[in-house]
Motif scaffolding. Sequence first.
Motif, PDB file in Angstrom:
ATOM      1  N   LYS A  97     -60.895 -37.186  60.996  1.00 34.80           N
ATOM      2  CA  LYS A  97     -61.146 -37.339  62.437  1.00 34.80           C
ATOM      3  C   LYS A  97     -62.517 -36.774  62.810  1.00 34.80           C
ATOM      4  O   LYS A  97     -63.254 -37.364  63.601  1.00 34.80           O
ATOM      5  CB  LYS A  97     -60.049 -36.635  63.232  1.00 34.80           C
ATOM      6  CG  LYS A  97     -60.275 -36.650  64.742  1.00 34.80           C
ATOM      7  CD  LYS A  97     -59.189 -35.906  65.499  1.00 34.80           C
ATOM      8  CE  LYS A  97     -59.554 -35.790  66.975  1.00 34.80           C
ATOM      9  NZ  LYS A  97     -58.499 -35.150  67.772  1.00 34.80           N
TER      10      LYS A  97
ATOM     11  N   ALA B 256     -66.096 -38.834  62.776  1.00 38.76           N
ATOM     12  CA  ALA B 256     -66.255 -40.072  63.551  1.00 38.76           C
ATOM     13  C   ALA B 256     -67.725 -40.438  63.675  1.00 38.76           C
ATOM     14  O   ALA B 256     -68.559 -39.591  63.979  1.00 38.76           O
ATOM     15  CB  ALA B 256     -65.648 -39.892  64.934  1.00 38.76           C
TER      16      ALA B 256
ATOM     17  N   LYS C 167     -68.032 -43.805  68.369  1.00 36.85           N
ATOM     18  CA  LYS C 167     -66.627 -44.110  68.106  1.00 36.85           C
ATOM     19  C   LYS C 167     -65.779 -42.860  68.336  1.00 36.85           C
ATOM     20  O   LYS C 167     -66.266 -41.732  68.216  1.00 36.85           O
ATOM     21  CB  LYS C 167     -66.447 -44.581  66.653  1.00 36.85           C
ATOM     22  CG  LYS C 167     -67.197 -45.861  66.322  1.00 36.85           C
ATOM     23  CD  LYS C 167     -66.536 -47.070  66.930  1.00 36.85           C
ATOM     24  CE  LYS C 167     -67.366 -48.326  66.784  1.00 36.85           C
ATOM     25  NZ  LYS C 167     -67.554 -48.752  65.400  1.00 36.85           N
TER      26      LYS C 167
ATOM     27  N   ARG D 191     -62.195 -40.955  67.211  1.00 31.33           N
ATOM     28  CA  ARG D 191     -61.110 -40.947  66.243  1.00 31.33           C
ATOM     29  C   ARG D 191     -59.966 -40.087  66.741  1.00 31.33           C
ATOM     30  O   ARG D 191     -60.168 -39.109  67.444  1.00 31.33           O
ATOM     31  CB  ARG D 191     -61.596 -40.443  64.880  1.00 31.33           C
ATOM     32  CG  ARG D 191     -62.456 -41.472  64.157  1.00 31.33           C
ATOM     33  CD  ARG D 191     -62.831 -41.035  62.770  1.00 31.33           C
ATOM     34  NE  ARG D 191     -63.581 -42.083  62.098  1.00 31.33           N
ATOM     35  CZ  ARG D 191     -64.044 -41.994  60.860  1.00 31.33           C
ATOM     36  NH1 ARG D 191     -63.838 -40.881  60.152  1.00 31.33           N
ATOM     37  NH2 ARG D 191     -64.696 -42.994  60.316  1.00 31.33           N
TER      38      ARG D 191
ATOM     39  N   VAL E 195     -55.048 -41.793  60.920  1.00 26.13           N
ATOM     40  CA  VAL E 195     -56.258 -41.643  61.726  1.00 26.13           C
ATOM     41  C   VAL E 195     -56.656 -43.028  62.210  1.00 26.13           C
ATOM     42  O   VAL E 195     -56.723 -43.967  61.416  1.00 26.13           O
ATOM     43  CB  VAL E 195     -57.424 -41.047  60.910  1.00 26.13           C
ATOM     44  CG1 VAL E 195     -58.653 -40.844  61.809  1.00 26.13           C
ATOM     45  CG2 VAL E 195     -57.012 -39.738  60.253  1.00 26.13           C
TER      46      VAL E 195
ATOM     47  N   GLU F   6     -59.521 -45.269  64.594  1.00 26.67           N
ATOM     48  CA  GLU F   6     -60.862 -45.216  65.170  1.00 26.67           C
ATOM     49  C   GLU F   6     -60.921 -46.205  66.324  1.00 26.67           C
ATOM     50  O   GLU F   6     -60.620 -47.381  66.149  1.00 26.67           O
ATOM     51  CB  GLU F   6     -61.903 -45.566  64.108  1.00 26.67           C
ATOM     52  CG  GLU F   6     -63.331 -45.415  64.595  1.00 26.67           C
ATOM     53  CD  GLU F   6     -64.321 -45.579  63.455  1.00 26.67           C
ATOM     54  OE1 GLU F   6     -64.381 -44.698  62.580  1.00 26.67           O
ATOM     55  OE2 GLU F   6     -64.996 -46.623  63.428  1.00 26.67           O
TER      56      GLU F   6
ATOM     57  N   ALA G 180     -57.047 -40.051  70.239  1.00 30.27           N
ATOM     58  CA  ALA G 180     -58.455 -40.460  70.257  1.00 30.27           C
ATOM     59  C   ALA G 180     -58.988 -40.566  71.686  1.00 30.27           C
ATOM     60  O   ALA G 180     -60.150 -40.269  71.944  1.00 30.27           O
ATOM     61  CB  ALA G 180     -58.612 -41.805  69.545  1.00 30.27           C
TER      62      ALA G 180
END
Lengths: 779, 279, 156
Positions: free
Chosen positions: A436, A439, A443, A445, A637, A639, A752
């Motif tokens: 994470k 990222a 973006k 995560r 995880v 994104e 996220a």
Amino acid sequence: MSATAAEPWVGKPLKRKEDPRLIMGRARYIDDINVTGQLWASFVRSPEAHARIVSIDTAEAAAQPGVHAVYVGNDLDLEAPLPMAWVPPGVEVKNPPHWALAKDEVHHVGDPVALVIGSDRYAVVDAAQLVSVEYEPLPVVVDLEKAYEGGDLVHADLGTNQCHEWSLGGGDLEAGFNAAEVVVERRIVNHRTAGAAIEPRGVLADYRAGSLTLTSSTQVPHFLRLFLALQLGISEDRVRAIAPEVGGGFGSKLQIYGEEIALAWASRKLERPVKWVESRTEGMLATHHGRDQIAYAKIGATRDGKITAYHTKILQDLGAYLMLLTPTIPSLGAFVMSGVYDIPAVQTDIVGVFTNKMPTDAIRGAGRPEATHQIEMMIDQLADELGMDRLELRRKNFMTPESFPHETALGVVYDSGDYPKALDTLLEMADLDAIKAQAPAGKLRGVGYSTYTEICGLAPSRVTGPSGFGLQTGLWESAMVRVHITGAVTVYTGTSPHGQGLETTMAQIVAQRLGVDPQNVEVIHGDTGTGPQGLGTYGSRSTAVGGESVARATAKIVEKARQIVAHQLEASPEDIELIDGKFAVKGSPDKGMTIGEISGAAYIPENLPEGMEPGLEELAFYDPENFVFPFGAHGCVVEVDPDTGNVDVIKYAAVDDCGPAINPKIIDGQVHGGIVHAIGQALFERIHYDEDGQLVTGNFADYALPSAADVPSFDLDRTETPSPVNSLGVKGIGEAGTIAASPCITNAVIDALRPLGVTFINMPLGPQRVWEAIEEAKR
Amino acid sequence: MIPAEFDYVAPQSLDEALQALAQGGEDAKILAGGHSLIPLMKLRMSQPSLLVDLRQLQDLKSVNADNGQIRLGAMVTHHRVATGNFGLASAAAATIADQQVRNMGTIGGTLAHGDPASDMPAVLLALEGSVVIRGSSGEREVAANDLFEDFLTTAVGEGEILTEVRFPRLEGYGYGYEKFNRRQEDWAMVAVSALVKKAADGTCEDVRIGLTHMGSVPLRATAAEQALRGQPLTAESIASAASHAAEGTEPPADLNASQDYKRHLARVLTRRALTTASE
Amino acid sequence: MAGSVRVTMTVNGAQQSAEVEPRLLLVHFLRETLGLTGTHVGCDTSNCGACTVHLNGEAIKSCTLLAAQADGAEITTIEGMGQEGALHPLQEAFWEHHGLQCGYCTPGMIMASADLLERNPKPNEEEVREALAGNLCRCTGYHNIVKAVLAASEAS
């Protein structure tokens, strides 16, 4: 290859026995089977979601060259409407008649109204277009919450859209919420999906000289035989149902479909074999759907994170009719509504609601994915409210390993479990937080978790049967094991696998016990005309119940073998055991007989113990004492591209526990497929009807099954906590991935988006919805 | 799903094909790769009386890339375009559906069909290319700008055949192709083609932006182009220009994408495509 | 009533010829006229790829092609890929790596994978996944399919 008993076949990742025919294109699925004299069928389906049938003109269609007959609903003189198998004691379940062909009214787009039968596959489709149906449109009911409240009715004569109410609770809910210092409430939507097996459904009905053979792409040939007999008024002994190679089911082929009944009826009427294979478009309209519920969940806890009460009210969209198990599905989830947590008071209240849509029924997980999605989302929501780490909150409320067998507040006894170990194993195998943290610019995560259990191994009949839960059937399984004179073995199982690899798994169970190579153990299934009875493959039951019945039949073979060997070697049966591939006298492994030698003695019965029957073949029925409760911990995880709302799953790790592995390769495969099924629901797939009840997602262009390019590879591990319920110690694994994964993904997306102020979101997490959530949080 | 009945011919020459079309009348259709037409026929949304299959016309499979102009026969497959090193056109063709579809689908077929959700129409528009259309009365060249008349309606008239696709190689231009869809094999929710020519001083000498699935026909994002032309190619000016990308568009909404969302996507993807094209 | 057309093609090395309706789809020609039922039909819209075969060496979706369009072509189906005891490396790899469950999508997956390895003998995982974007599987979650294709690539 000669096997020895030292060869531990159980636990080996063997290549599957069923694969050669599949990889060479030599398997025989329903559409690969044709018989001499066969006719083709095509169904005329309603384009209206709700309408009265004013008239049907079949003349032009019937006059087409090659057309043998056109039938409408009132032509089919069946004994009963299509079956629904649930009669819960003390609960009224309104069950409007559902005929193989609609008679007076259609209730969803795709409801069949006529059946055209002719000699050519293409020409019957042409002729079906010429059947002219006049409809008088009626008000269409689409929205679940509005349908629940009242207004327009799906079935006017019922006077309500509410089919039934059913509750399951335990503990003092009021006291639980009174003790809570924090209460979190959410409206959780679990949208409608399709099973979407890649093989469409198909049926070949062949009635001749008083007997019916019906081949169907089904998960439940034995149920099918029973209901064909009942519907057509044919004695059950004159009906044979066959599931050939079946190209996936996922619950969508756990059904008694009108097409099966209608084709059987037409074959009897015409005295000709009749075949039908659905198109995908037809399948999306008329193969049962799954999920589709709205839950109003409420969880209470103390400030330090001890959960005190959990309540959920579920509106289940049943669609237009009740099919085999339609109203039972949310109840299956209710038994594990509190998940892996020790919650003193839990209650689920379910209301089934009719709408003008295709009926829902079992789809992979059937009620348990919905229940798990709820509790696992509520745990994350509660952790956020408490300001507590969500894994800490989970650990604080896990049922402890020492507490098993664990009776929950609902009175359900979980067989075995070690939830902290599964979570620890997950955290050891994957550092999700580190991923994470990496990222890329622009973006977001997020990490998601799901610690789950499920209830499967359907089922202990005394719990699920007519006087208990209310299913009008037993849920035992049976197996017959036949040792041939050569020592080769044939196993007949009442389960009906369609991709699960049971030909291999069951061969491993038998081979281990008889000291033979699994290559010489053939597993036969899916034909009511051969072998014993059975109840099919669904509910993660085929190894835990079907496999156990195989083990028990094999145990009877072993017992007889020991007596034969003891007799021939002048020893005591208690002293005979399997050593190096021979049933030999303890301590004298050189004195022994292989199973082939024993079967030789059994089939040429010159020297058997006094009174012993010849032959080496045994049957066992097995009804489990309890369900089994697989469990595990999943983490992922995702994104998110905040500019577009796009979500990619970039890491997915899972630890699952289904007891001791019989074939780890097959188990992993089941988990992979299960996870992607749930990723599909969370991110891509959605059955959607517009406000007129028209199906918007009616083919594979619009109903978006993810492809290889849309999902990642997986990191898997297992813990093995044996179940005390069966001698194999096994639990189911076919549905586990699907049950666990959708909240894992959804929780990760919320994680996220939290920096942007998004704290909750419902599936399906298509890019527009994610983008809109971000936009809304900005306001 | 099975198509309704039709007659079928596979002529040996273009003249024979035109003759067959003329005889077939208004319900006759041309079959190129068939990957737009046959699915529609299977769903019975299209029921032609006659299919004139162009597969035997070898001239329509030729590729000519001399003299700065690329000339592709109408029957050149998406796969050949994708692997032909034609810059923007190749980048876009490589994203069409999946490998199997790219192996059969043709550039002529997709342009004559004119689906605003398909990739190549807006690419041709951005490239300011053209097509050659043959009819019984001869041949004419139609600029991309005049080709796409309305939803699934192109300048290819009844009895005519699109035979060739032409576009300039555009030396000195950078390009970017940004396609947004749910799954890799899906049609674009929105896609943006960008071509940027950088002047010696680093400013934008020329820019062309094509929009896919932002209207009933493929579009140029003229407001965004105007905003960038002559400006320095910085992140700020690109972002500023991209903010005009959806101006005046009425994109078709569907279950997965509302008008607002598509306009937003057009702006985001334009910024990204311009950024790539300017590198 | 539409007429018929004669189609002649080489299928798995053997020449085949038949008089067919113009609307006959290639997949039905293979399955019903020739009895090669290893090629499957899973959708109506060219999405699932279960019907993938090779036409003149390239993977195509045989449900979106008229038999007439394949006149004069060389077709390879799953039945032409390998035999018992002499499996194609992809068939071996799918078996070894459990790249199939119900098996329905498998012939199409193998044919699409063969097309990839022909063009790109040493693909990476991402390339494999992209090459299979036109083939849907509901059972395997693709993990083991991708593994099998990579393994077949290594083996050859």
